[in-house]
Write an enzyme that holds these catalytic residues in place. Structure first.
Site, PDB file in Angstrom:
ATOM      1  N   GLU A  15       0.831  -1.206   0.000  1.00  0.00           N
ATOM      2  CA  GLU A  15       0.000   0.000   0.000  1.00  0.00           C
ATOM      3  C   GLU A  15       0.862   1.250   0.000  1.00  0.00           C
ATOM      4  OE1 GLU A  15      -3.523  -1.552   2.930  1.00  0.00           O
ATOM      5  OE2 GLU A  15      -2.930   0.537   2.952  1.00  0.00           O
ATOM      6  N   CYS A  54       3.628   8.259   1.244  1.00  0.00           N
ATOM      7  CA  CYS A  54       3.685   7.377   2.408  1.00  0.00           C
ATOM      8  C   CYS A  54       3.952   5.963   1.897  1.00  0.00           C
ATOM      9  CB  CYS A  54       2.344   7.473   3.136  1.00  0.00           C
ATOM     10  SG  CYS A  54       2.182   6.349   4.509  1.00  0.00           S
ATOM     11  N   CYS A  64       2.998  -6.726   9.497  1.00  0.00           N
ATOM     12  CA  CYS A  64       3.875  -6.221  10.547  1.00  0.00           C
ATOM     13  C   CYS A  64       3.793  -7.169  11.735  1.00  0.00           C
ATOM     14  CB  CYS A  64       3.448  -4.816  10.980  1.00  0.00           C
ATOM     15  SG  CYS A  64       4.548  -4.099  12.237  1.00  0.00           S
ATOM     16  N   CYS A  71      -4.191  -1.136  14.845  1.00  0.00           N
ATOM     17  CA  CYS A  71      -3.632  -0.967  13.502  1.00  0.00           C
ATOM     18  C   CYS A  71      -4.028  -2.138  12.606  1.00  0.00           C
ATOM     19  CB  CYS A  71      -2.106  -0.874  13.620  1.00  0.00           C
ATOM     20  SG  CYS A  71      -1.246  -1.006  12.044  1.00  0.00           S
ATOM     21  N   SER A  78       9.291   6.404  10.503  1.00  0.00           N
ATOM     22  CA  SER A  78       8.394   6.299  11.654  1.00  0.00           C
ATOM     23  C   SER A  78       8.583   4.936  12.298  1.00  0.00           C
ATOM     24  CB  SER A  78       6.939   6.468  11.187  1.00  0.00           C
ATOM     25  OG  SER A  78       6.047   6.332  12.273  1.00  0.00           O
ATOM     26  N   SER A 114       6.308   6.481  17.453  1.00  0.00           N
ATOM     27  CA  SER A 114       4.900   6.265  17.776  1.00  0.00           C
ATOM     28  C   SER A 114       4.787   5.891  19.248  1.00  0.00           C
ATOM     29  CB  SER A 114       4.332   5.157  16.883  1.00  0.00           C
ATOM     30  OG  SER A 114       4.431   5.542  15.531  1.00  0.00           O
ATOM     31  N   LEU A 115       4.326   6.816  20.059  1.00  0.00           N
ATOM     32  CA  LEU A 115       4.353   6.623  21.511  1.00  0.00           C
ATOM     33  C   LEU A 115       3.023   6.057  22.036  1.00  0.00           C
ATOM     34  CD1 LEU A 115       6.773   7.162  23.292  1.00  0.00           C
ATOM     35  CD2 LEU A 115       5.710   9.311  23.993  1.00  0.00           C
ATOM     36  N   HIS A 116       1.950   6.751  21.796  1.00  0.00           N
ATOM     37  CA  HIS A 116       0.564   6.309  22.071  1.00  0.00           C
ATOM     38  C   HIS A 116       0.172   6.188  23.536  1.00  0.00           C
ATOM     39  CE1 HIS A 116       0.650   5.672  17.830  1.00  0.00           C
ATOM     40  NE2 HIS A 116       1.250   4.513  17.877  1.00  0.00           N
ATOM     41  N   ASN A 130      -8.277   6.125  13.156  1.00  0.00           N
ATOM     42  CA  ASN A 130      -9.073   5.747  12.002  1.00  0.00           C
ATOM     43  C   ASN A 130      -9.565   4.339  12.323  1.00  0.00           C
ATOM     44  OD1 ASN A 130     -10.112   5.623   9.438  1.00  0.00           O
ATOM     45  ND2 ASN A 130      -8.222   6.225   8.433  1.00  0.00           N
TER      46      ASN A 130
HETATM   47  N1  SAH Z   1       5.398   0.875  12.176  1.00  0.00           N
HETATM   48  C1  SAH Z   1       5.676   2.273  12.157  1.00  0.00           C
HETATM   49  C2  SAH Z   1       5.260   2.963  10.881  1.00  0.00           C
HETATM   50  C3  SAH Z   1       3.968   2.543  10.255  1.00  0.00           C
HETATM   51  S1  SAH Z   1       2.507   2.982  11.153  1.00  0.00           S
HETATM   52  C4  SAH Z   1       5.023   2.942  13.365  1.00  0.00           C
HETATM   53  O1  SAH Z   1       4.225   2.294  14.048  1.00  0.00           O
HETATM   54  O2  SAH Z   1       5.352   4.095  13.616  1.00  0.00           O
HETATM   55  C5  SAH Z   1       2.469   4.739  10.908  1.00  0.00           C
HETATM   56  C6  SAH Z   1       1.609   5.480  11.890  1.00  0.00           C
HETATM   57  O3  SAH Z   1       0.220   5.170  11.676  1.00  0.00           O
HETATM   58  C7  SAH Z   1       1.929   5.125  13.335  1.00  0.00           C
HETATM   59  O4  SAH Z   1       2.104   6.317  14.086  1.00  0.00           O
HETATM   60  C8  SAH Z   1       0.693   4.375  13.758  1.00  0.00           C
HETATM   61  O5  SAH Z   1       0.467   4.494  15.121  1.00  0.00           O
HETATM   62  C9  SAH Z   1      -0.394   5.036  12.931  1.00  0.00           C
HETATM   63  N2  SAH Z   1      -1.614   4.221  12.831  1.00  0.00           N
HETATM   64  C10 SAH Z   1      -1.706   2.894  12.662  1.00  0.00           C
HETATM   65  N3  SAH Z   1      -2.991   2.495  12.602  1.00  0.00           N
HETATM   66  C11 SAH Z   1      -3.739   3.612  12.755  1.00  0.00           C
HETATM   67  C12 SAH Z   1      -5.142   3.855  12.804  1.00  0.00           C
HETATM   68  N4  SAH Z   1      -6.027   2.869  12.667  1.00  0.00           N
HETATM   69  N5  SAH Z   1      -5.554   5.144  12.973  1.00  0.00           N
HETATM   70  C13 SAH Z   1      -4.647   6.139  13.088  1.00  0.00           C
HETATM   71  N6  SAH Z   1      -3.318   5.974  13.053  1.00  0.00           N
HETATM   72  C14 SAH Z   1      -2.858   4.711  12.897  1.00  0.00           C
HETATM   73 FE1  SF4 Z   2       3.284  -2.273  12.928  1.00  0.00          FE
HETATM   74 FE2  SF4 Z   2       3.297   0.417  13.079  1.00  0.00          FE
HETATM   75 FE3  SF4 Z   2       0.987  -0.972  12.748  1.00  0.00          FE
HETATM   76 FE4  SF4 Z   2       2.271  -1.080  15.085  1.00  0.00          FE
HETATM   77  S1  SF4 Z   2       1.336   0.747  14.156  1.00  0.00           S
HETATM   78  S2  SF4 Z   2       1.391  -2.826  13.990  1.00  0.00           S
HETATM   79  S3  SF4 Z   2       4.365  -1.035  14.435  1.00  0.00           S
HETATM   80  S4  SF4 Z   2       2.666  -0.857  11.341  1.00  0.00           S
END
Ligand code: SAH
Ligand code: SF4
Length: 341
Positions: A85, A98, A105, A112, A190, A213-215, A289
């Site tokens: 994608e 992107c 993953c 995610c 990222s 990506s902290l969350h 999302n």
């Molecule tokens: N694995 C890496 C990069 C890919 S994800 C990472 O986790 O940083 C890229 C970004 O998309 C991350 O910050 C992740 O937290 C965010 N992301 C993943 N799923 C999402 C969703 N359903 N809604 C919003 N952001 C999301």
């Molecule tokens: Fe992988 Fe990034 Fe998705 Fe976490 S947010 S599952 S590290 S792609």
């Protein structure tokens, strides 16, 4: 396979052609990519035919458009059928691509779509670069409205954890900067907080931007959302981010996918602002999302505003990220989820 082959070894695919042919081909692949081998007009017809039938890197499966044409989303198929994608987003001063770094993953973040799929395989450096080449070729023919007509920025925010596919990620960055005219500062890696990869990235020569990506700032909470936190705890992640900033002089951004009832409390906002101040980071808040496999939802607009307000009051530098292409499932792994159920 064109992009899978080391640029210096392209000649091996065409042993009967003189050396200057592979120099011309390299130009077409990296400096002036095209969508169709037929456009490589200075190459002989036989070579173009062979490129098209035997060496083309992937095929386009689905193209979608959103945000009045300012967002394009592509689902490509590799030669083994694996999905990739890629999302292209036009802005006034930049055109951002992107890219995906893996098929699936292994990190298993609960919110995610890619994480819910699990891990299939790493993308090769060439498969990462080919996404950039496709977008460049596409833009040369069909620029996005009121945006630069070339890829100016690349973010590794598609499918996969780029620092868990370290060698291929680094080689793709090398080709983007050395051969495709993209500046390292305009490339953002990222990471979910894959500490060994962060440490190695500090040693690399390029000043690429780092997004972490902290969350959540609360260890038990973060482990629930981001299971890899059990292996690389938040303290080690923040330490590595701080070292990245201090060594490279590049401001790190902290990504925060905002989920109702999970990480949208005042306590989290205050903790996040404290970390951001400590390591001079910028905070990006992204409302969730929603994905079909989880019941999580984004907070209400009022709660998003309250969270951002608290961050600002606590002295954090913060942006609310636009949710581009939500109507075409442009978040990480979602188009694939829809096509494969
Ligand atoms: N694995 C890496 C990069 C890919 S994800 C990472 O986790 O940083 C890229 C970004 O998309 C991350 O910050 C992740 O937290 C965010 N992301 C993943 N799923 C999402 C969703 N359903 N809604 C919003 N952001 C999301
Ligand atoms: Fe992988 Fe990034 Fe998705 Fe976490 S947010 S599952 S590290 S792609």
């Amino acid at each position: 396979m064109l992009y899978l082959t080391e640029p210096g070894h392209l000649g091996e695919l065409f042993p009967d052609e003189p050396r200057y042919r592979t120099d011309q081909l390299t130009e077409w692949l990296y400096a002036h990519p095209v969508l169709d081998a037929d456009a490589m007009t200075n190459l002989p017809l036989s070579m173009r035919e062979m490129i098209r039938s035997e060496h083309w890197p992937f095929t386009l499966d689905i193209e979608q458009s959103a945000d009045k044409g300012l967002t394009k989303k592509w689902l490509f198929r590799c030669t083994d059928g694996s999905p990739i994608e890629t999302v292209l987003m036009g802005y006034a001063t930049r055109t951002t691509l992107c890219v995906s770094s893996q098929v699936g993953c292994a990190m298993g973040c609960t919110f995610c779509a890619t994480g819910q799929f699990g891990f299939d395989r790493h993308l090769d450096a060439g498969e990462i670069v080919a996404q950039v080449a496709y977008a460049s070729a596409y833009l040369a023919e069909t620029p996005l409205p009121r945006s630069p007509e070339r890829v100016t920025n690349v973010v590794f925010m598609g499918m996969g954890e780029p620092l868990a596919n370290y060698g291929n990620t680094i080689e793709s960055i090398r080709r983007m900067t050395d051969m495709m005219g993209i500046s390292a500062r305009s490339i953002t890696v990222s990471t979910v907080g894959f500490v060994p990869g962060m440490r190695r990235l500090i040693e690399e020569p390029w000043p690429v931007s780092l997004a972490v990506s902290l969350h959540s700032t609360i260890p038990e909470e973060r482990s629930k959302l981001v299971p890899i936190n059990d292996r690389y705890p938040i303290t080690a992640v923040i330490e590595a981010a701080k070292d990245y900033y201090e060594t490279k002089g590049r401001r790190v951004s902290l990504e925060w996918t905002l989920i109702a009832g999970e990480n949208d409390s005042d306590e989290e906002a205050i903790g996040l602002a404290r970390i951001a101040r400590q390591i001079h980071a910028h905070v990006n808040v992204i409302p969730l999302n929603p994905t079909p496999l989880s019941s999580d939802s984004p907070p209400s607009n009022d709660n998003i505003r309250r969270f951002i307000g608290t961050l600002k009051r606590e002295g954090a530098n913060v942006t609310l990220r636009d949710t581009r292409g939500q109507d075409i499932d442009a978040a990480c792994g979602q188009l694939r989820l829809r096509t494969e159920g």
